[in-house]
Design a protein around this motif. Structure first.
Motif, PDB file in Angstrom:
ATOM      1  N   GLY A   1      12.541  56.141  10.396  1.00 46.66           N
ATOM      2  CA  GLY A   1      14.149  56.049  10.547  1.00 46.66           C
ATOM      3  C   GLY A   1      14.847  56.258   9.423  1.00 46.66           C
ATOM      4  O   GLY A   1      16.117  56.253   9.194  1.00 46.66           O
TER       5      GLY A   1
ATOM      6  N   SER B   1      18.282  53.260   7.569  1.00 43.74           N
ATOM      7  CA  SER B   1      18.096  52.197   8.903  1.00 43.74           C
ATOM      8  C   SER B   1      17.452  50.922   8.223  1.00 43.74           C
ATOM      9  O   SER B   1      17.040  50.873   7.287  1.00 43.74           O
ATOM     10  CB  SER B   1      16.931  53.105   9.737  1.00 43.74           C
ATOM     11  OG  SER B   1      15.715  53.158   9.120  1.00 43.74           O
TER      12      SER B   1
ATOM     13  N   TYR C   1      22.014  50.124  10.978  1.00 43.91           N
ATOM     14  CA  TYR C   1      21.504  50.704  12.418  1.00 43.91           C
ATOM     15  C   TYR C   1      20.023  50.359  12.576  1.00 43.91           C
ATOM     16  O   TYR C   1      19.456  50.395  11.426  1.00 43.91           O
ATOM     17  CB  TYR C   1      21.911  52.137  12.066  1.00 43.91           C
ATOM     18  CG  TYR C   1      23.588  52.512  12.338  1.00 43.91           C
ATOM     19  CD1 TYR C   1      24.230  52.503  13.810  1.00 43.91           C
ATOM     20  CD2 TYR C   1      24.276  52.651  11.319  1.00 43.91           C
ATOM     21  CE1 TYR C   1      25.150  52.941  13.987  1.00 43.91           C
ATOM     22  CE2 TYR C   1      25.587  52.868  11.403  1.00 43.91           C
ATOM     23  CZ  TYR C   1      26.210  52.848  12.609  1.00 43.91           C
ATOM     24  OH  TYR C   1      27.535  53.281  13.054  1.00 43.91           O
TER      25      TYR C   1
ATOM     26  N   PHE D   1      20.253  55.113  17.565  1.00 46.33           N
ATOM     27  CA  PHE D   1      20.257  53.835  16.916  1.00 46.33           C
ATOM     28  C   PHE D   1      21.164  52.854  17.176  1.00 46.33           C
ATOM     29  O   PHE D   1      22.070  53.391  17.973  1.00 46.33           O
ATOM     30  CB  PHE D   1      20.605  54.340  15.370  1.00 46.33           C
ATOM     31  CG  PHE D   1      19.311  54.904  14.623  1.00 46.33           C
ATOM     32  CD1 PHE D   1      18.445  54.177  13.839  1.00 46.33           C
ATOM     33  CD2 PHE D   1      19.308  56.553  14.653  1.00 46.33           C
ATOM     34  CE1 PHE D   1      17.392  54.750  13.131  1.00 46.33           C
ATOM     35  CE2 PHE D   1      18.433  56.992  13.995  1.00 46.33           C
ATOM     36  CZ  PHE D   1      17.423  56.071  13.095  1.00 46.33           C
TER      37      PHE D   1
END
Length: 428
Positions: A340, A344, A379, A396
């Motif tokens: 990610g 993230s 996120y 996300f």
């Protein structure tokens, strides 16, 4: 550096607090989980989330955590995001060994739970219950008001025997609600809810209760009918509202989560020990999803405060199962996903501790720099039972960790859950 990015101090705090998991597999020693017992000392409900409904490692870890919560902390109920009307046979199997585990799991309603991993959990629950006294047995309950067809079938059979005219009068209502989902039958006039509420009131009246001397079977059927009628009322309320509306609290989605929270509260009040809630991250979190829908976990947090603990489950990279696009009935497919990235939550957890681990976030609120990170916007990945065909890799969900989760679990690699090999008559 933006507040949502992990500073050196936050990274060191996460690394030091990470509870590194010896294994994801259940059935072995639980020494690595013992520190979590202190974290949950005063907790009565644990929400176990998942970023996808099709990750094998999430199911394995949940099985292991359920085993730990039952054996070491005295939890006595597993409450699953599965149709409440469809879980009676699973509960009968885990409590009494009645029926066949594979067939019971195959009828759980959603494809997401018709897996070898869930079957293994159910078999463990049965084996555990067979070796303990009655008050230490663990129950399996469904909390989702969707798809109440099994309850309708039982209700119809009951009414045909005790009040055939009501069975006939309710035929159209039963047909509409058999496959009820949020917003599936918007009904501003309240006809559906009114008809089912009248049934609940009648079926719980003195004249319908089993008379003195009634056989145990008939008394049990009447009790089951009351429970099924109440399930159907929840389904009617959820189905008759618009899927989404200007005030998200009045939507069908919101009704679904509210009714799931009520079912968890009932499960907690009906027996000893705590309740483990098995659901998606979007339901166990303590805030809102879908841009304003109050989640199941938000209701539990309001009712029980710190006695509710929301654990989100995240993954690094790999694959998971989900249906493609708008195909609501097609077979789930394999979807691959890479890391990610450091912006993230998953990427930051991986940077702090690359192996599978749990981290309790509550103490971080007392550490100023960590609290700034927890209260900033982040996120994280979020995939439902179906995902867009091509853009799912960029999917996300915004989150403020301090408001939505008490802890996080991170698994480095996700692989696809393993579907049960079922006869055509047992699967959907």
């Amino acid at each position: 550096m933006p507040e949502n990015m992990m500073t050196k101090d936050v990274k060191e705090w996460l690394s030091a607090r990470a509870l590194r998991l010896r294994t994801l597999e259940a059935g072995g020693p639980a020494a690595d989980l013992q520190p979590w017992a202190g974290v949950l000392k005063d907790v009565r409900i644990v929400g176990l989330g998942e970023a996808t409904h099709g990750t094998r490692e999430f199911f394995l870890l949940k099985h292991r955590l359920v085993e730990f919560l039952v054996r070491d902390l005295g939890f006595r109920t597993l409450a699953m995001e599965a149709p409440a009307a469809a879980t009676c046979s699973v509960n009968a199997y885990v409590l009494h060994g009645t029926g066949d585990a594979r067939s019971a799991v195959a009828r759980l309603g959603f494809w997401t739970w018709k897996t070898e991993e869930v079957l293994a959990l159910v078999e463990w629950m049965r084996g555990s219950n067979a070796s303990v006294a009655g008050d230490r047995r663990v129950r399996f309950v469904g909390i989702d008001p969707q798809l109440p067809a099994p309850a309708i079938g039982r209700l119809d059979a009951f009414l045909r025997r005790v009040a055939p005219e009501r069975a006939v009068a309710l035929r159209d209502v039963f047909d509409l609600l058999a496959a009820a989902q949020p917003g599936s039958h918007p009904d501003s006039g309240g006809r559906l809810v009114g008809a089912v509420r009248e049934l609940v009131e009648w079926i719980t009246a003195d004249g319908v209760r089993p008379a003195a001397g009634t056989g145990a079977g008939e008394a049990g059927e009447a009790t089951r009918a009351v429970e099924d009628a109440r399930m159907l009322l929840r389904a009617a309320d959820m189905a008759s509202r618009p899927l989404l509306c200007e005030d998200k609290k009045d939507s069908g989605l919101a009704a679904r989560d509210r009714h799931m929270a009520d079912a968890v509260a009932e499960a907690l009040g009906e027996g000893p020990g705590g309740v483990v809630v098995w659901a998606h991250n979007g339901h166990v979190l303590k805030g809102r999803y879908a841009s304003g829908v109050p989640a199941l976990g938000s209701h539990l947090a309001m009712r029980y405060g710190d006695a509710y603990y929301a654990l989100g489950l995240l993954f690094g990279r790999g694959a998971f199962r989900a249906r493609r696009g708008d195909d609501a009935v097609g077979p789930p497919a394999r979807h691959r996903i890479s890391g990610g990235g450091l912006r993230s939550v998953e990427g930051q957890l991986a940077a702090a501790c690359r192996v599978d681990h749990l981290v309790d976030l509550r103490p971080g609120k007392k550490v100023p720099e960590v609290n700034r990170w927890l209260t900033a916007g982040h996120y994280m990945r979020c995939f439902g039972a179906g995902v867009p065909r091509f853009t799912y890799r960029f999917q996300f969900m915004p989150t403020v960790l301090a408001e939505e989760y008490d802890g996080l679990a991170y698994v480095a690699r996700s692989s696809c859950s393993r579907p049960l090999d079922l006869p055509a008559s047992d699967g959907r």
